[in-house]
Design an enzyme around this catalytic site. Structure first.
Site, PDB file in Angstrom:
ATOM      1  N   GLY A  14     -12.024  17.686  22.883  1.00 49.10           N
ATOM      2  CA  GLY A  14     -11.394  16.763  21.960  1.00 49.10           C
ATOM      3  C   GLY A  14     -10.387  17.521  21.119  1.00 49.10           C
ATOM      4  N   THR A  26     -19.769  15.013  19.966  1.00 47.44           N
ATOM      5  CA  THR A  26     -19.518  13.935  20.926  1.00 47.44           C
ATOM      6  C   THR A  26     -18.759  14.497  22.119  1.00 47.44           C
ATOM      7  OG1 THR A  26     -17.436  13.331  19.843  1.00 47.44           O
ATOM      8  CG2 THR A  26     -19.437  12.161  19.141  1.00 47.44           C
ATOM      9  N   ASN A  28     -16.394  14.233  25.031  1.00 44.69           N
ATOM     10  CA  ASN A  28     -15.288  13.327  25.336  1.00 44.69           C
ATOM     11  C   ASN A  28     -15.071  13.248  26.849  1.00 44.69           C
ATOM     12  OD1 ASN A  28     -15.116  14.145  22.584  1.00 44.69           O
ATOM     13  ND2 ASN A  28     -12.969  13.507  22.521  1.00 44.69           N
ATOM     14  N   GLU A  78     -16.547   8.679  23.719  1.00 43.32           N
ATOM     15  CA  GLU A  78     -17.215   9.876  23.215  1.00 43.32           C
ATOM     16  C   GLU A  78     -18.713   9.636  23.144  1.00 43.32           C
ATOM     17  OE1 GLU A  78     -15.573  11.440  19.656  1.00 43.32           O
ATOM     18  OE2 GLU A  78     -13.517  10.899  20.164  1.00 43.32           O
ATOM     19  N   HIS A  83     -30.171  14.899  22.198  1.00 41.59           N
ATOM     20  CA  HIS A  83     -30.905  16.062  22.683  1.00 41.59           C
ATOM     21  C   HIS A  83     -30.197  17.300  22.122  1.00 41.59           C
ATOM     22  CE1 HIS A  83     -33.196  18.673  25.340  1.00 41.59           C
ATOM     23  NE2 HIS A  83     -32.065  19.293  25.675  1.00 41.59           N
TER      24      HIS A  83
HETATM   25  P1  ADP Z   1     -14.649  17.926  20.721  1.00 46.00           P
HETATM   26  O1  ADP Z   1     -13.639  17.503  19.707  1.00 46.00           O
HETATM   27  O2  ADP Z   1     -14.139  19.020  21.647  1.00 46.00           O
HETATM   28  O3  ADP Z   1     -15.208  16.745  21.489  1.00 46.00           O
HETATM   29  P2  ADP Z   1     -17.179  18.020  19.280  1.00 46.00           P
HETATM   30  O4  ADP Z   1     -17.354  18.621  17.918  1.00 46.00           O
HETATM   31  O5  ADP Z   1     -17.216  16.515  19.363  1.00 46.00           O
HETATM   32  O6  ADP Z   1     -15.847  18.611  19.886  1.00 46.00           O
HETATM   33  O7  ADP Z   1     -18.297  18.664  20.229  1.00 46.00           O
HETATM   34  C1  ADP Z   1     -18.444  18.146  21.534  1.00 46.00           C
HETATM   35  C2  ADP Z   1     -18.971  19.181  22.514  1.00 46.00           C
HETATM   36  O8  ADP Z   1     -20.233  19.692  22.058  1.00 46.00           O
HETATM   37  C3  ADP Z   1     -19.267  18.544  23.862  1.00 46.00           C
HETATM   38  O9  ADP Z   1     -18.123  18.533  24.699  1.00 46.00           O
HETATM   39  C4  ADP Z   1     -20.379  19.446  24.429  1.00 46.00           C
HETATM   40  O10 ADP Z   1     -19.813  20.508  25.182  1.00 46.00           O
HETATM   41  C5  ADP Z   1     -21.064  19.994  23.174  1.00 46.00           C
HETATM   42  N1  ADP Z   1     -22.374  19.398  22.882  1.00 46.00           N
HETATM   43  C6  ADP Z   1     -23.479  20.121  22.535  1.00 46.00           C
HETATM   44  N2  ADP Z   1     -24.536  19.320  22.307  1.00 46.00           N
HETATM   45  C7  ADP Z   1     -24.109  18.039  22.512  1.00 46.00           C
HETATM   46  C8  ADP Z   1     -24.775  16.759  22.433  1.00 46.00           C
HETATM   47  N3  ADP Z   1     -26.071  16.650  22.098  1.00 46.00           N
HETATM   48  N4  ADP Z   1     -24.040  15.650  22.717  1.00 46.00           N
HETATM   49  C9  ADP Z   1     -22.721  15.767  23.040  1.00 46.00           C
HETATM   50  N5  ADP Z   1     -22.052  16.937  23.136  1.00 46.00           N
HETATM   51  C10 ADP Z   1     -22.728  18.089  22.871  1.00 46.00           C
HETATM   52 MG    MG Z   2     -16.022  15.000  20.546  1.00 46.15          MG
END
Ligand code: ADP
Ligand code: MG
Length: 147
Positions: A14, A26, A28, A78, A83
């Site tokens: 993201g 989340t 993406n 997203e 878990h």
């Molecule tokens: P981004 O802006 O890159 O989406 P986020 O802060 O939303 O960053 O973090 C998302 C990333 O965190 C996911 O792509 C995944 O690799 C990791 N992640 C770790 N634990 C979870 C979870 N329980 N649910 C979703 N994503 C997770």
């Molecule tokens: Mg995200």
């Protein structure tokens, strides 16, 4: 209605909405997944089941909204998997079934209010997914067939 809706695709980066800092990362979906989403699937918050790669199936909440990066002309999907993972899974294949709708998107006066709303969505998802008709989707062949 278009639920349950099954989809899978790559987890992409993201652009730092800071979800992880809120304790609610989340994952993406790539554009190809978003582009296949039927137009009648409303924006808002959904609950359902998700698995990363060939891993276990967990409860999830998903936000479908308008992506500011594309000047709100394109949707984003997203997924917060309910878990705790040991590591990030960027580039992995996320499989998801959207089972039910929780609420439309809205804006919040404070970060605290936003976090409270998301946590209440997570609690609602946990409860609703215990219904037998929803539990059976966890066992769907969609999650066991290797793609
Ligand atoms: P981004 O802006 O890159 O989406 P986020 O802060 O939303 O960053 O973090 C998302 C990333 O965190 C996911 O792509 C995944 O690799 C990791 N992640 C770790 N634990 C979870 C979870 N329980 N649910 C979703 N994503 C997770
Ligand atoms: Mg995200």
């Amino acid at each position: 209605k278009s639920l349950p809706y099954f989809c899978r695709g790559e987890v992409i980066r993201g652009f730092g909405r800071g979800s992880k800092e809120l304790g609610i990362p989340t994952a993406n979906f790539s554009d190809s997944v978003v582009d296949h989403l039927p137009a009648d699937v409303a924006t808002g918050i959904y609950y359902g089941w998700a698995c990363v790669g060939n891993g276990d199936v967990y409860k999830m909440v998903m936000s479908i909204g308008w992506n500011p990066y594309y000047k709100n002309t394109k949707k984003s999907m997203e997924t917060h998997v309910i878990h705790t993972f040991k590591e990030d899974f960027y580039g992995d294949i996320l499989s998801v079934v959207m089972v039910g709708y929780i609420r439309p998107e809205r804006t919040y006066d404070s970060l605290e209010a936003l976090i409270a709303a998301i946590n209440s969505d997570i609690e609602e998802a946990k409860l609703k997914l215990e219904l037998p008709e929803h539990l059976k989707l966890k066992e769907d062949n969609f999650f066991t067939s290797t793609a």
